[in-house]
Design a protein around this motif. Structure first.
Motif, mmCIF file in Angstrom:
data_model
loop_
_atom_site.group_PDB
_atom_site.id
_atom_site.type_symbol
_atom_site.label_atom_id
_atom_site.label_comp_id
_atom_site.label_asym_id
_atom_site.label_seq_id
_atom_site.Cartn_x
_atom_site.Cartn_y
_atom_site.Cartn_z
ATOM 1 N N LEU A 285 12.233 -0.491 38.901
ATOM 2 C CA LEU A 285 11.646 -1.011 40.141
ATOM 3 C C LEU A 285 10.121 -0.932 40.115
ATOM 4 O O LEU A 285 9.442 -1.767 40.710
ATOM 5 C CB LEU A 285 12.196 -0.238 41.338
ATOM 6 C CG LEU A 285 13.703 -0.370 41.586
ATOM 7 C CD1 LEU A 285 14.127 0.516 42.748
ATOM 8 C CD2 LEU A 285 14.105 -1.813 41.842
ATOM 9 N N ASN A 286 9.591 0.068 39.406
ATOM 10 C CA ASN A 286 8.136 0.227 39.292
ATOM 11 C C ASN A 286 7.543 -0.618 38.168
ATOM 12 O O ASN A 286 6.332 -0.543 37.904
ATOM 13 C CB ASN A 286 7.789 1.697 39.052
ATOM 14 C CG ASN A 286 8.033 2.562 40.269
ATOM 15 O OD1 ASN A 286 8.109 2.067 41.392
ATOM 16 N ND2 ASN A 286 8.153 3.858 40.061
ATOM 17 N N LYS A 287 8.377 -1.382 37.493
ATOM 18 C CA LYS A 287 7.962 -2.237 36.373
ATOM 19 C C LYS A 287 7.382 -1.437 35.205
ATOM 20 O O LYS A 287 6.547 -1.920 34.447
ATOM 21 C CB LYS A 287 6.956 -3.295 36.834
ATOM 22 C CG LYS A 287 7.553 -4.333 37.758
ATOM 23 C CD LYS A 287 6.577 -5.469 38.003
ATOM 24 C CE LYS A 287 7.243 -6.599 38.773
ATOM 25 N NZ LYS A 287 6.334 -7.742 38.987
ATOM 26 N N GLU A 288 7.845 -0.205 35.069
ATOM 27 C CA GLU A 288 7.427 0.620 33.931
ATOM 28 C C GLU A 288 8.272 0.300 32.704
ATOM 29 O O GLU A 288 7.792 0.410 31.571
ATOM 30 C CB GLU A 288 7.549 2.103 34.293
ATOM 31 C CG GLU A 288 6.613 2.534 35.412
ATOM 32 C CD GLU A 288 6.997 3.868 36.006
ATOM 33 O OE1 GLU A 288 7.884 4.540 35.439
ATOM 34 O OE2 GLU A 288 6.413 4.254 37.045
ATOM 35 N N ILE A 289 9.522 -0.070 32.925
ATOM 36 C CA ILE A 289 10.413 -0.503 31.855
ATOM 37 C C ILE A 289 11.224 -1.702 32.367
ATOM 38 O O ILE A 289 11.391 -1.865 33.575
ATOM 39 C CB ILE A 289 11.368 0.625 31.382
ATOM 40 C CG1 ILE A 289 12.280 1.087 32.520
ATOM 41 C CG2 ILE A 289 10.592 1.794 30.802
ATOM 42 C CD1 ILE A 289 13.356 2.081 32.086
ATOM 43 N N PRO A 290 11.730 -2.543 31.445
ATOM 44 C CA PRO A 290 12.484 -3.721 31.896
ATOM 45 C C PRO A 290 13.985 -3.473 31.946
ATOM 46 O O PRO A 290 14.504 -2.483 31.405
ATOM 47 C CB PRO A 290 12.166 -4.736 30.789
ATOM 48 C CG PRO A 290 12.076 -3.889 29.556
ATOM 49 C CD PRO A 290 11.445 -2.584 30.001
ATOM 50 N N LEU A 291 14.674 -4.393 32.590
ATOM 51 C CA LEU A 291 16.103 -4.542 32.361
ATOM 52 C C LEU A 291 16.271 -5.209 30.992
ATOM 53 O O LEU A 291 15.541 -6.144 30.658
ATOM 54 C CB LEU A 291 16.746 -5.405 33.436
ATOM 55 C CG LEU A 291 16.777 -4.852 34.857
ATOM 56 C CD1 LEU A 291 17.377 -5.900 35.799
ATOM 57 C CD2 LEU A 291 17.545 -3.543 34.944
#
Length: 388
Positions: A214-220
């Motif tokens: 959600l924090n865009k630190e890692i992707p799906l």
């Protein structure tokens, strides 16, 4: 300190060298020049007549999760008891003692992104690791590096056999949405708890695992073969404003213009083998080249153990045979892969400041007859001719 001299260097960066030198110290590349004087006490590798390139990277595999020559006892990649398991960590299942790690680094594959399979809608946390070592904690480049999600046949098949949801693509998408909504709500509750201690929610390990997404630190990291599944993955990523990589993308060549507009990185494969299920019916060696020529950043993967990891260069070679530019194919297993999986500050190219992960071949790495003579990981020689 190690000096590699007299080699043809493919840096996968701005400048290549027909005859160049690389100096490595304390595990890092500290200089690249046409000529470097040999430092006192340095180990020298004479690469005269040889090809020097960055360590090869597999952007999607399950190395160490399904052990070689072992059945159930070594199968630790799919927890098929619940469709939602974001809290599972690959690093708790990877066995670096598995013989396929040696297969990997001896072939020049020095970094991999490895993690859970695609049985579950949310399978757990992938990790990026080096392929040489005894203890996984010492091999990690990035963990967690992504959260695995799966669309299409696999979760449908697994949970249909169990008589529970999801048994349709609708349910797969709904479960993913439901969990992401819960995670967003959980984050809001935690924020309110910072102001009012009485409102702090109980720790939910599943939802905690999704906060970096959600924090865009890692992707799906989305398992998606069919075009409609690809679009569903993109739709959900857009709805929740999260980053995503599309992995497999078997029907990508059928939707090139749409994928180009999306500007999402693609990890293509595995392309060897049979079309063993319905969603693979359009599988084609032409896919990587078609997508690459459209200007889309791609990586090529093995999905090990589907394709044994040592054959990653051959996956790139087949892409070239069927129309992909050779330099782009090499980028797809080096710098492109590093950028897509979020570790290009450390690996993927030969540049000052990056890890000393180097492979020296006696020929074109995309030629099946070529051999990796030397392999360096973190500036350590892990393979050399005397050890063959």
């Amino acid at each position: 300190m190690i000096l590699i001299k007299n080699g043809k260097i493919l840096t996968m960066a701005a400048k290549n060298y027909e005859n160049g030198c690389i100096l490595i110290d304390n595990g890092k590349i500290i200089d690249i020049q046409e000529k470097i004087d040999t430092p006192l006490g340095a180990t020298v590798i004479d690469a005269q007549g040889l090809l020097v390139m960055p360590g090869i990277i597999d952007a999607h595999c399950h190395l160490g999760m399904w052990e070689d020559s072992i059945g159930f006892e070594g199968a630790d990649g799919n927890e098929m008891t619940s469709p939602i398991t974001p809290h599972l960590r690959a690093i708790d299942a990877i066995n670096p003692m598995d013989r396929t790690f040696k297969d990997a680094y001896e072939a020049g594959v020095t970094t991999v992104m490895t993690g859970p399979g695609s049985a579950n809608v949310i399978g757990g946390q992938f990790a990026v690791i080096k392929t040489y070592g005894k203890r996984i904690d010492d091999m990690i480049l990035k963990a967690p590096a992504a959260i695995k999600v799966a669309f299409g046949e696999n979760p449908k098949r697994v949970y249909n056999h169990k008589g529970q949801t999801p048994q349709t693509r609708m349910a797969t998408a709904a479960l993913l949405r439901e969990t992401l909504i819960k995670a967003k709500d959980y984050v809001e509750k935690k924020k309110r708890g910072e102001i009012n201690q009485d409102k702090i929610p109980d720790i939910d390990i599943r939802l905690e695992a999704l906060i970096p997404v959600l924090n865009k630190e890692i992707p799906l990291k989305a398992h998606a073969h069919r075009a409609d599944d690809i679009f569903t993955a993109l739709r959900i990523a857009r709805e929740f404003d999260v980053n995503i990589t599309l992995d497999h993308v078997t029907e990508g060549h059928l939707i090139v213009e749409e994928l180009k507009k999306e500007n999402v990185p693609l990890i293509i494969g595995p392309t060897f083998g049979t079309r063993g299920k319905v969603e693979l019916k359009e599988k084609d060696f032409k896919t990587p080249g078609i997508l690459s020529r459209a200007g889309i950043k791609i990586a090529i993967m093995t999905d090990h153990p589907v394709i044994p990891i040592q054959h990653l260069p051959m996956c790139a070679a087949y892409a070239v045979k069927y129309g992909m530019d050779e330099e782009e194919a090499l980028k797809a297993i080096t710098i492109n892969a590093a950028e897509i999986i979020g570790v290009s500050d450390r690996v993927g190219s030969i540049e000052v400041g990056k890890d000393g992960d180097i492979v020296i071949f006696d020929g074109n790495p995309l030629d099946i007859k070529a051999n990796s003579l030397y392999v360096l990981i973190n500036g350590n020689i892990v393979k050399e001719p005397l050890l063959l």
